[in-house]
Design a protein around this motif. Sequence first.
Motif, PDB file in Angstrom:
ATOM      1  N   GLY A  85      51.232   5.251  29.021  1.00 47.40           N
ATOM      2  CA  GLY A  85      49.517   5.353  29.369  1.00 47.40           C
ATOM      3  C   GLY A  85      48.793   6.624  29.773  1.00 47.40           C
TER       4      GLY A  85
ATOM      5  N   PHE B 153      42.982   1.524  26.779  1.00 48.10           N
ATOM      6  CA  PHE B 153      44.210   0.523  26.812  1.00 48.10           C
ATOM      7  C   PHE B 153      44.626  -0.343  25.616  1.00 48.10           C
ATOM      8  N   LYS B 154      44.626   1.326  24.717  1.00 49.37           N
ATOM      9  CA  LYS B 154      45.657   0.269  23.934  1.00 49.37           C
ATOM     10  C   LYS B 154      46.879   0.049  23.904  1.00 49.37           C
ATOM     11  N   ASN B 155      47.614   0.119  25.250  1.00 49.85           N
ATOM     12  CA  ASN B 155      49.054  -0.500  25.339  1.00 49.85           C
ATOM     13  C   ASN B 155      48.233  -1.587  26.128  1.00 49.85           C
ATOM     14  N   LEU B 156      47.598  -2.160  26.505  1.00 48.69           N
ATOM     15  CA  LEU B 156      46.971  -3.551  26.594  1.00 48.69           C
ATOM     16  C   LEU B 156      47.008  -4.617  25.485  1.00 48.69           C
ATOM     17  N   LYS B 157      47.095  -5.812  25.283  1.00 44.17           N
ATOM     18  CA  LYS B 157      47.732  -6.734  25.166  1.00 44.17           C
ATOM     19  C   LYS B 157      45.338  -6.611  24.073  1.00 44.17           C
TER      20      LYS B 157
ATOM     21  N   ASP C   2      45.263  -7.470  38.606  1.00 42.93           N
ATOM     22  CA  ASP C   2      45.849  -7.113  37.119  1.00 42.93           C
ATOM     23  C   ASP C   2      44.339  -7.111  36.002  1.00 42.93           C
ATOM     24  N   GLU C   3      45.065  -6.209  34.789  1.00 44.95           N
ATOM     25  CA  GLU C   3      43.921  -7.080  33.560  1.00 44.95           C
ATOM     26  C   GLU C   3      43.183  -7.606  33.396  1.00 44.95           C
TER      27      GLU C   3
ATOM     28  N   PHE D 274      43.631  -0.352  34.469  1.00 47.77           N
ATOM     29  CA  PHE D 274      44.521  -0.925  33.731  1.00 47.77           C
ATOM     30  C   PHE D 274      44.910  -0.283  32.718  1.00 47.77           C
ATOM     31  N   GLY D 275      46.258  -0.474  32.608  1.00 49.58           N
ATOM     32  CA  GLY D 275      46.366   0.387  30.676  1.00 49.58           C
ATOM     33  C   GLY D 275      46.856   1.671  30.922  1.00 49.58           C
ATOM     34  N   THR D 276      46.536   2.579  32.009  1.00 44.98           N
ATOM     35  CA  THR D 276      46.230   4.034  31.749  1.00 44.98           C
ATOM     36  C   THR D 276      47.395   4.178  33.421  1.00 44.98           C
TER      37      THR D 276
END
Length: 545
Positions: free
Chosen positions: A199, A240-244, A492-493, A505-507
């Motif tokens: 992240g 936000f690459k790590n989030l769906k 949460d996201e 979120f995600g970082t």
Amino acid sequence: MEKIRATLCVVGAGPAGIITALEFSHKNPEKKVVLVEFGKKESKGIYKNSLDESIKFNDPSNLHGVYESTNKGLGGSTLTWGGRCVSYDEVDFLDRPIVNNGCTWNISIFDDVKKYMERASFYFESGSPVFNLKEINEFLDFPIADNFIEGDVTDRCVERWSMPTRFGKKYRQEIEVRSNIVLLEGYEARDFDAADKEGKISSLCIRSKLRELRIEADHFVISSGTQESTRLLLRNKQVFKNLKKVPSALGKYYQGHVSGKIASVKFYGNPKNTDYGFILDKDGVYLRRRFQFSKDYLVANNLLNTAIWLDNPLYHKPEHKSGAMSFMYLAMITPFLKDKLAPPAIADSVTKGHVGDRKKHLINVVQGLPGSIVKPAVIFYKRFLLKRKLPGIFLYSPKNTYALHFHSEQVPFEGNQMYLDKDNETLVVDYTLLKNDIESVIKSHKKLDEYLRQSNCGELLYWYPKKDLFSKIKNMSRDGIHQSGTTRIGKDEKEGVVDTDLKVFGTSNLYICSSSVFPTSGQANPTFMLGAFAARLSHHLSGKS
């Protein structure tokens, strides 16, 4: 491309960015801070620029123009703000049906942020962070008017006033002499690296007309105001690459305040006992009362949080017969004077866009001599020539009758939003007032009227027929100055864009310090509270470094 390495990079040098940078620098003198500001040092007055020129309002009827609402340059919004400092209330952190389950923060955040109000007060030069007269000994037994009794309605909530402190002017030298702060003016933040598997965002590319720089930092804070903080994230969805998927709340739930005047209050008691203007605390800081409603009453009656304060009649209507008011109105519509006397949005609140009836106003001035000139002269001295300036102009009414200005929370509404146009640059704003926004204002006035009558304190005198109140409020209210909601705090996201520490979120190292993180708008303008959040964030980042 030239690179700069730092521990902390802050994007945006408004009050939140400056507080974050200075507080972190003070706590970590051995660590480097880069403070990036889009505005240029030499810009004065209205700064025509590419960012503001690329904002489009689909319906501008309830919004001030972009150059009336925001400022580019060191100090940000404080370049033109009036200096009002107000706390949010406990009810703003409670999820109520009226806010459509849109209250995605909680009271524990409020309790934590209160610890940093003293630091915010220091930067804003607004005295002690006490916003209720019950906590100030010299005002304990000092009601707003004869026969007022506190209950569902209180007269003890106050706003505090800054100098007003122009953060750019006040803190530029301190920023420039700090050996561990690098101030970069005239640079636009453009592109973040994508978040890695943990992240982490490694760098940010910024550009001016002459060069591009890559800033590598351990932590990044976006503090560019609601519009630009939102636009920067919308343009950099790779963070936000790590989030769906990108948080659905990004750009949504845009809020301001519903504001205006629909009534006056007629107090029954001795007009000399009415606290209609400013009061000074023991430190010489200006305070002013606001009618507000208790938490229990708002929750029980499912109403939005609203503040109502005493005000002057409409300046542009010569029927007020006040020579001083007519003199000041004429000054505000005089081209070479108006720009020097008040920021555009405040000048508009005086003139309401009306330029007329000069003859009747001149008659008021002549009939009111010498007071027509003496009163404005005294006000001018206190408002422009003293270091701590008189925040505003409120005139005594021998009839004990005062206009009422309302300032009310809005419902967090998904359809009020910001998004990028097809060019991926232009920021498009959708904004409208909802039925509940307006009806809550009407119900709040009704309650205040009933409450004052029951205690034989006074009554409300409506300016319009009851059947017209809804349309009048809808047509008169304009905001875009107090912006919030578009990168809101959530658990949460799925609920928000940042967590309770303001981390995206995600970082693991990207934060937002803007009123865009506030999920509800409350009755308060957000500047002071954002300053407290900035002090809190700098403390959090110091623990991470």
